[in-house]
Design an enzyme around this catalytic site. Structure first.
Site, mmCIF file in Angstrom:
data_model
loop_
_atom_site.group_PDB
_atom_site.id
_atom_site.type_symbol
_atom_site.label_atom_id
_atom_site.label_comp_id
_atom_site.label_asym_id
_atom_site.label_seq_id
_atom_site.Cartn_x
_atom_site.Cartn_y
_atom_site.Cartn_z
ATOM 1 N N LYS A 107 -47.524 -54.834 9.319
ATOM 2 C CA LYS A 107 -47.627 -55.371 10.759
ATOM 3 C C LYS A 107 -46.283 -56.316 10.926
ATOM 4 O O LYS A 107 -45.939 -56.548 11.733
ATOM 5 C CB LYS A 107 -48.702 -56.108 11.133
ATOM 6 C CG LYS A 107 -50.123 -55.212 11.291
ATOM 7 C CD LYS A 107 -51.207 -55.880 11.661
ATOM 8 C CE LYS A 107 -52.209 -54.847 12.163
ATOM 9 N NZ LYS A 107 -52.936 -54.302 10.971
HETATM 10 C C1 LIG Z 1 -53.701 -52.913 10.874
HETATM 11 C C2 LIG Z 1 -53.803 -52.149 9.786
HETATM 12 C C3 LIG Z 1 -54.139 -50.783 9.739
HETATM 13 C C4 LIG Z 1 -54.583 -49.937 10.613
HETATM 14 O O1 LIG Z 1 -53.223 -49.661 11.386
HETATM 15 P P1 LIG Z 1 -53.380 -49.134 13.060
HETATM 16 O O2 LIG Z 1 -51.879 -49.115 13.299
HETATM 17 O O3 LIG Z 1 -54.053 -50.106 13.966
HETATM 18 O O4 LIG Z 1 -53.778 -47.804 12.880
HETATM 19 C C5 LIG Z 1 -54.217 -50.286 8.172
HETATM 20 N N1 LIG Z 1 -53.884 -51.024 7.090
HETATM 21 C C6 LIG Z 1 -53.770 -52.186 7.384
HETATM 22 C C7 LIG Z 1 -53.416 -53.161 5.730
HETATM 23 C C8 LIG Z 1 -53.529 -52.988 8.585
HETATM 24 O O5 LIG Z 1 -53.420 -54.289 8.599
#
Ligand SMILES: *Cc1c(COP(=O)(O)O)cnc(C)c1O
Length: 430
Positions: A107
């Protein structure tokens, strides 16, 4: 480039509005009006390009005309301060490590790109932008770190007191500078309600230039396509069929991969791998999309019962179910299977996966042939899920230095009850 609302194709706005609004007024998500295709010359030179050069070429196609070249370079360079290497695990399987940013999860890419873009818009209008964000942990840390020290922006993070992990809390309460943490005596839902109320308050909106850094913001999605290209550039096996397995919750990462594919990246297969929250795999198998309440699992960042980017996946395929199901295969795994995968891969190959990456790893199992190379997205550093990982692999794991550093700093937060008046007074004086 114009961006339209997934709820109404005729509702189109420019980049600035799409990014500042986040969500379209009719509740839809913004999508680029068309998907640009990269020229052959780009793919021919891909193995020689740096990560920043790749990011620039991809972003340019979406942002040209709206953002001048120098600013675009700055944004991309600010975003890509760390790499996303495909690390060989065993046989033809690679882990695309997306956790080398400040908060140790993918993220960071989206949050940093969004902060660069909002910082640019703030500069343009000579007015500071205030980002209000409610968090149950990860979003707050990625957003706070992404916007930290970005001129023209400040961030107010609302979080429920005592309900986020210590590591997460340290990541947004110790920065200071343009980051303020409000510790709310309430739940995550209270925090979210407060943020909504603030956005609905006329006086506040007159006083401050408010925006959110919501995960559905189109500016968070675009940079997530950069690392699919980067993986191709680094794999050096262009003659093989490349399969990406994406551990998914809201399906932003997977959608960004589909975007890369439609921009011309020759991805052979995308795998939508989930935990027991298997709404999208069910849809891919049955054609029926049926959201339901989420279930708690050990891969908790993917505990999503109504995946927000599903509608974007459909739009990318113009609602053509047949075509979508050729490109994307779904599968789901239980907590026991996830623990077993972490344990086996650590024991046999000395590679440590986090519970989310482990689901990505499992997703590859049924879709590899002699001809293919498999890449699973390792979305977070295993140390972020220390307890469950240590218990699964039966070994202790080290915190990376940058986590240690956060842990040693002093927490600073402003405590508040969950009433709106206090928050409003605070923001009016802010
Ligand atoms: C947010 C997140 C996901 C999911 O990702 P999406 O784009 O919402 O499918 C998977 N793994 C981790 C560690 C995350 O923080």
């Amino acid at each position: 480039m114009k961006y339209y609302s997934t709820s109404n194709r005729k509702l189109e706005v420019g980049l600035r509005e799409a990014v500042i609004q986040g969500l379209a007024p009719d509740g839809g998500l913004f999508m680029p009006e068309q998907i640009p295709v990269l020229p052959d010359s780009f793919f021919a030179s891909l193995p020689q390009l740096s990560f920043q050069e790749i990011g620039y070429e991809v972003a340019y196609l979406f942002l040209k005309g709206d953002v001048p070249d120098a600013a675009l370079h700055r944004m991309v360079n600010h975003t890509l301060q760390f790499d996303a290497p495909p690390v060989h695990v065993h046989d033809q399987i690679h882990s695309l490590e997306l956790f080398h940013g400040p908060t140790l999860a993918f993220k960071d890419f989206g949050a940093r790109f969004l902060s660069g873009l909002l910082g640019y818009f703030a500069q343009q209008q000579d007015r500071e932008i205030t980002i209000l964000v409610a968090t149950s942990g990860d979003t707050g840390s990625a957003v706070a770190n992404g916007f930290y020290n970005v001129p023209g922006t400040r961030v107010v993070v609302l979080y429920p007191s005592g309900k986020v992990s210590e590591i997460q809390e340290k990541q947004f309460t110790t920065l200071g500078g343009n980051i303020t943490a409000l510790e709310i005596d309430g739940t995550f839902d209270d925090c979210q309600r407060l943020v909504k109320q603030a956005f609905g308050d006329t006086e506040l909106k007159q006083k401050l230039f408010l925006t959110s850094a919501n995960s559905i913001n189109i500016a968070r999605l675009l940079p997530q396509s950069f690392y699919y290209f980067r993986a191709f550039a680094q794999l050096k096996t262009p003659y093989k069929q490349v399969v990406f397995s994406v551990p998914s919750g809201n399906f932003g990462n997977l959608t960004a991969g589909l975007l890369a594919k439609q921009m011309g990246l020759p991805i052979h297969q995308m795998i939508a791998a989930t935990n027991s929250n298997d709404i999208v795999p069910n849809y891919l198998e049955s054609g029926i999309f049926s959201p339901r309440a989420s279930q708690a699992t050990i891969s908790n960042a993917m505990d999503v019962g109504n995946p927000s980017n599903f509608v974007r996946m459909q739009q990318l395929y113009q609602d053509d179910y047949e075509r979508l199901t050729v490109d994307v295969k779904g599968c789901r795994f239980s907590d026991d299977q996830t623990r077993e995968a972490m344990q086996k891969v650590y024991r046999n190959h000395r590679y440590l996966m986090d519970p989310h990456g482990a689901i990505g790893y499992l997703g590859l199992q049924n879709y590899l042939s002699e001809e293919s190379v498999g890449v699973f997205l390792e979305t977070a550093h295993p140390a972020k899920f220390k307890e469950v990982v240590e218990e699964s692999v039966n070994d202790t794991i080290e915190l990376p230095d940058r986590l240690h550093e956060f842990m040693s700093r002093e927490k600073r937060s402003i405590q508040m009850n969950a009433g709106f008046e206090l928050l409003k007074d605070f923001l009016m004086e802010f």
